[in-house]
Write an enzyme that holds these catalytic residues in place. Sequence first.
Site, mmCIF file in Angstrom:
data_model
loop_
_atom_site.group_PDB
_atom_site.id
_atom_site.type_symbol
_atom_site.label_atom_id
_atom_site.label_comp_id
_atom_site.label_asym_id
_atom_site.label_seq_id
_atom_site.Cartn_x
_atom_site.Cartn_y
_atom_site.Cartn_z
ATOM 1 C CG ASN A 195 -26.807 -23.972 14.055
ATOM 2 O OD1 ASN A 195 -25.858 -23.999 13.266
ATOM 3 N ND2 ASN A 195 -27.352 -22.853 14.469
ATOM 4 C CD GLN A 250 -28.499 -28.277 16.447
ATOM 5 O OE1 GLN A 250 -29.626 -28.572 16.854
ATOM 6 N NE2 GLN A 250 -27.824 -27.242 16.912
ATOM 7 C CB THR A 290 -12.731 -23.533 39.488
ATOM 8 O OG1 THR A 290 -11.678 -22.853 40.169
ATOM 9 C CG2 THR A 290 -13.357 -24.576 40.390
ATOM 10 C CB CYS A 313 -27.867 -14.171 18.616
ATOM 11 S SG CYS A 313 -28.825 -12.758 18.114
HETATM 12 N N1 PLP Z 1 -22.375 -24.572 17.353
HETATM 13 C C1 PLP Z 1 -23.597 -24.952 16.966
HETATM 14 C C2 PLP Z 1 -23.740 -25.718 15.690
HETATM 15 C C3 PLP Z 1 -24.717 -24.646 17.752
HETATM 16 O O1 PLP Z 1 -25.937 -25.029 17.357
HETATM 17 C C4 PLP Z 1 -24.520 -23.929 18.963
HETATM 18 C C5 PLP Z 1 -25.650 -23.559 19.813
HETATM 19 O O2 PLP Z 1 -26.789 -23.548 19.404
HETATM 20 C C6 PLP Z 1 -23.211 -23.558 19.327
HETATM 21 C C7 PLP Z 1 -22.164 -23.901 18.504
HETATM 22 C C8 PLP Z 1 -22.947 -22.825 20.591
HETATM 23 O O3 PLP Z 1 -23.008 -23.700 21.684
HETATM 24 P P1 PLP Z 1 -23.332 -23.152 23.149
HETATM 25 O O4 PLP Z 1 -24.768 -22.730 23.140
HETATM 26 O O5 PLP Z 1 -23.074 -24.318 24.049
HETATM 27 O O6 PLP Z 1 -22.400 -22.024 23.424
#
Ligand code: PLP
Length: 369
Positions: free
Chosen positions: A133, A163, A221, A313
């Site tokens: 990502n 991603q 739900t 984060c």
């Molecule tokens: N995994 C990857 C590679 C991500 O880029 C992200 C979010 O940027 C996530 C997991 C987490 O996903 P979410 O934001 O839907 O919790």
Amino acid sequence: MRAAARQVLRHWIEAELGNSSGVHRAARQAKAALEDARYSLASVVGCDPGEVVFTSGGTEADNLAIGGVTDAVGGRPACSAIEHHAVLDPVLHRGGIIIEVGPDGVLAPDAALAAIDENPAEISLLSVMTANNETGILQPVTDIAAAVRSRRHDLIVHTDAVQAFGWVDLVPIWETVDLMSISGHKFGGPQGVGALIVKAGTPLRAQVLGGGQERERRSGTHNVAGIAAMVAAAEEAEADREVSVARVRALRDRLVAEVTHKIDDVSVTGVIDGHHPPRLPHLAHFCFRGVESEALLFLLERKDVYAAAASSCASGAMEPSHVLMAMGHSRTDAFGSLRLSLGHQSTDADVDAAVAALIDAVARLRERG
Ligand code: PLP
């Protein structure tokens, strides 16, 4: 958010939306919308509708994959050092094994094999993301799955495709893995909704307990409006994928060429001796020498260029990216990193604006010293 997703979301917010687990008419309508969405997503991914487990997003899907499999079969999970924290943290929480990547940001199938050989019979699950990502670098998931299964045919393989969805043909990848995570907001759906695709027969213990929804794999739900909107986005993203990939890749390549020609002392992350590792078509990642990305992001935002350094984060704290550190970059290099992402609607004018803003911001920061 894609227009198709907004429209579906608006419809369900206005509609009489029952609980999809109920029995009256509004509940049955919600259930029908949910099952339609499940069926449509399955045809995009190339899986069976029963293999789709809707979640609250990518993080929950990753946690369900890692925790659900290790709780069900025992052993330890393993993953690459460049995984998103949604994979890395549950793996570490279970005393799992982290496998180093090369300086090009790629997990080599041999490195995955070596980890299996060093921990015979101990690793029960291997998680390797489809694409990183931060850098956008694609991982050879199908080769890795084939390599590790040649040694341990019972090894369960998970890929975080969060991603990659919408930019990569996931059908061949799905054919070689047991579990795959996706997240709606990465392909033009709403935030807070995603799915874990679980191959029939894969042992999985639910991590969220309660009403037993999703065939006892994830209670709670359903967010029917969010799920239906996410799937509308998924269908549109998949239908447009080839055209979008070609158009956006050309824009991204121009962005990279202009940044590297017009700004000194900048490197494209993952390029070793002129060799570019395969990368998602919409991401560009740079390290600028002598520039702190926190200050860079601030100046870019003033020109309406919204970018990122490491992954987002909750604390917003700037830590050196664990991805860049795993690729062998120094902390100083990691602090000068920048990720630019394009979307399916990005234009030539957006690229021009981003390049101009970047030239100006880097010059100003370097002048200040
Ligand atoms: N995994 C990857 C590679 C991500 O880029 C992200 C979010 O940027 C996530 C997991 C987490 O996903 P979410 O934001 O839907 O919790």
